[in-house]
Write a protein that holds these residues in place. Structure first.
Motif, mmCIF file in Angstrom:
data_model
loop_
_atom_site.group_PDB
_atom_site.id
_atom_site.type_symbol
_atom_site.label_atom_id
_atom_site.label_comp_id
_atom_site.label_asym_id
_atom_site.label_seq_id
_atom_site.Cartn_x
_atom_site.Cartn_y
_atom_site.Cartn_z
ATOM 1 N N GLY A 15 0.794 -1.231 0.000
ATOM 2 C CA GLY A 15 0.000 0.000 0.000
ATOM 3 C C GLY A 15 0.815 1.264 0.000
ATOM 4 N N THR A 16 2.116 1.152 -0.276
ATOM 5 C CA THR A 16 2.970 2.337 -0.351
ATOM 6 C C THR A 16 3.572 2.428 -1.741
ATOM 7 O OG1 THR A 16 4.991 1.204 0.361
ATOM 8 C CG2 THR A 16 3.568 2.135 2.101
ATOM 9 N N THR A 17 4.102 3.598 -2.033
ATOM 10 C CA THR A 17 4.793 3.808 -3.299
ATOM 11 C C THR A 17 6.004 4.691 -3.047
ATOM 12 O OG1 THR A 17 4.422 4.317 -5.643
ATOM 13 C CG2 THR A 17 3.521 5.872 -4.052
ATOM 14 N N GLY A 18 6.999 4.575 -3.920
ATOM 15 C CA GLY A 18 8.232 5.323 -3.742
ATOM 16 C C GLY A 18 8.181 6.681 -4.413
ATOM 17 N N GLY A 22 13.335 8.821 -2.593
ATOM 18 C CA GLY A 22 13.555 7.512 -2.005
ATOM 19 C C GLY A 22 12.611 7.179 -0.861
ATOM 20 N N SER A 23 11.858 8.162 -0.385
ATOM 21 C CA SER A 23 10.907 7.892 0.691
ATOM 22 C C SER A 23 9.714 7.113 0.136
ATOM 23 C CB SER A 23 10.432 9.204 1.334
ATOM 24 O OG SER A 23 9.697 9.979 0.409
ATOM 25 N N ARG A 24 8.969 6.503 1.033
ATOM 26 C CA ARG A 24 7.779 5.756 0.649
ATOM 27 C C ARG A 24 6.577 6.406 1.313
ATOM 28 N NH1 ARG A 24 8.697 1.947 -2.629
ATOM 29 N NH2 ARG A 24 6.664 0.964 -2.408
ATOM 30 N N ARG A 25 5.499 6.488 0.573
ATOM 31 C CA ARG A 25 4.269 7.088 1.079
ATOM 32 C C ARG A 25 3.103 6.148 0.827
ATOM 33 N NH1 ARG A 25 4.287 12.908 1.585
ATOM 34 N NH2 ARG A 25 6.434 13.443 2.079
ATOM 35 N N GLY A 26 2.095 6.256 1.674
ATOM 36 C CA GLY A 26 0.881 5.493 1.471
ATOM 37 C C GLY A 26 0.165 5.943 0.203
ATOM 38 N N LYS A 27 -0.349 4.996 -0.533
ATOM 39 C CA LYS A 27 -1.036 5.308 -1.789
ATOM 40 C C LYS A 27 -2.305 6.117 -1.571
ATOM 41 C CE LYS A 27 0.890 1.394 -4.284
ATOM 42 N NZ LYS A 27 0.625 0.218 -5.118
ATOM 43 N N HIS A 28 -2.779 6.166 -0.329
ATOM 44 C CA HIS A 28 -3.983 6.904 0.011
ATOM 45 C C HIS A 28 -3.693 8.367 0.373
ATOM 46 C CE1 HIS A 28 -2.238 5.785 3.831
ATOM 47 N NE2 HIS A 28 -2.916 6.785 4.373
ATOM 48 N N GLU A 29 -2.445 8.743 0.498
ATOM 49 C CA GLU A 29 -2.083 10.074 0.977
ATOM 50 C C GLU A 29 -2.348 11.151 -0.080
ATOM 51 O OE1 GLU A 29 1.756 10.360 2.869
ATOM 52 O OE2 GLU A 29 1.522 8.373 3.762
ATOM 53 N N PRO A 30 -2.517 12.407 0.367
ATOM 54 C CA PRO A 30 -2.822 13.509 -0.548
ATOM 55 C C PRO A 30 -1.811 13.683 -1.687
ATOM 56 C CG PRO A 30 -3.234 14.203 1.694
ATOM 57 C CD PRO A 30 -2.584 12.841 1.774
ATOM 58 N N ARG A 31 -0.529 13.456 -1.426
ATOM 59 C CA ARG A 31 0.467 13.604 -2.494
ATOM 60 C C ARG A 31 0.199 12.595 -3.611
ATOM 61 N NH1 ARG A 31 4.917 16.446 -3.146
ATOM 62 N NH2 ARG A 31 4.878 17.097 -0.970
ATOM 63 N N ALA A 75 6.022 14.343 -7.192
ATOM 64 C CA ALA A 75 6.656 13.159 -6.592
ATOM 65 C C ALA A 75 7.982 13.485 -5.920
ATOM 66 C CB ALA A 75 6.856 12.081 -7.656
ATOM 67 N N THR A 76 8.344 14.768 -5.891
ATOM 68 C CA THR A 76 9.587 15.210 -5.262
ATOM 69 C C THR A 76 9.240 16.108 -4.080
ATOM 70 O OG1 THR A 76 10.627 15.180 -7.447
ATOM 71 C CG2 THR A 76 11.823 16.310 -5.690
ATOM 72 N N PRO A 77 9.111 15.534 -2.887
ATOM 73 C CA PRO A 77 8.746 16.359 -1.733
ATOM 74 C C PRO A 77 9.864 17.327 -1.360
ATOM 75 C CG PRO A 77 9.031 14.043 -1.090
ATOM 76 C CD PRO A 77 9.281 14.133 -2.554
ATOM 77 N N GLY A 78 9.481 18.338 -0.622
ATOM 78 C CA GLY A 78 10.445 19.333 -0.162
ATOM 79 C C GLY A 78 10.023 20.722 -0.579
ATOM 80 N N SER A 79 10.810 21.695 -0.158
ATOM 81 C CA SER A 79 10.452 23.087 -0.440
ATOM 82 C C SER A 79 11.445 23.783 -1.361
ATOM 83 C CB SER A 79 10.326 23.860 0.876
ATOM 84 O OG SER A 79 11.538 23.774 1.600
ATOM 85 N N ASP A 80 12.378 23.056 -1.925
ATOM 86 C CA ASP A 80 13.297 23.625 -2.914
ATOM 87 C C ASP A 80 12.710 23.327 -4.291
ATOM 88 O OD1 ASP A 80 15.291 24.455 -4.588
ATOM 89 O OD2 ASP A 80 16.813 23.056 -3.830
#
Length: 186
Positions: A15-18, A22-31, A75-80
């Motif tokens: 239930g996660t995706t990369g 390199g981090s993994r997030r739940g497929k249900h998350e807002p991102r 798909a690239t989290p962060g603030s830069d």
């Protein structure tokens, strides 16, 4: 260049995706919801591109490519939000190109005297569907931005894209837009 030798990895079975970092997030998350909505909008554009004139098809193909950039941006989290050699980010020039396309197409259209129904020709109907899906993608990206940093240029791009698709649909109807008649069925 992207190289995909194997389509399934089994890493998402939990239930996660990369993400790009390199981090993994739940497929249900807002991102992931925002990325998925952008993918759906892109697919709708591909369907519309099958029936539009070649000039509009070339514009839609460019936009589809931009939407892949936008998906990579999301798909690239962060603030830069600066693009880099290994970091795809939507840039203001991509938004400016959409604005130029809106202005060019809108200049040839008669002024609106009513709201229009999303239809007319098959090509316009497909573009209107892509527009509605793009608006949903924008809502998902804005919801994500309420929780995490999102590139302002990516948000502007989605906003402008729905405007572009509205104007393109009108152009495809060649001034014969079906008009809304308030209360017509009372």
């Amino acid at each position: 260049m992207v190289k995909l030798n194997k389509i399934y990895t089994r890493t998402g079975d939990d239930g996660t995706t990369g993400l790009v970092d390199g981090s993994r997030r739940g497929k249900h998350e807002p991102r992931m919801a925002a990325i998925g909505e952008v993918d759906e909008a892109n697919s709708a554009l591909g369907l519309a591109a099958l029936v539009v004139p070649p000039d509009a098809g070339a514009e839609l193909t460019r936009i589809q490519n931009d939407l892949f950039d936008l998906g990579a941006d999301l798909a690239t989290p962060g603030s830069d939000f600066a693009p880099g050699e290994m970091t795809l980010r939507v840039v203001p020039g991509q938004v400016a190109w959409l604005e130029a396309m809106i202005d060019a197409r809108n200049a040839a259209l008669p002024p609106l005297t009513s709201f229009i129904l999303p239809g007319g020709s098959e090509a316009a109907a497909r573009v209107h569907l892509a527009r509605a899906i793009t608006r949903r993608a924008e809502r998902a990206a804005v919801a994500l931005a309420a929780q995490e940093p999102v590139n302002p240029a990516a948000l502007a791009y989605l906003n402008r894209l729905s405007d572009y698709l509205f104007v393109l649909a009108r152009a495809l109807n060649a001034g014969r837009d079906p008009l809304w008649v308030p209360g017509a069925s009372r």
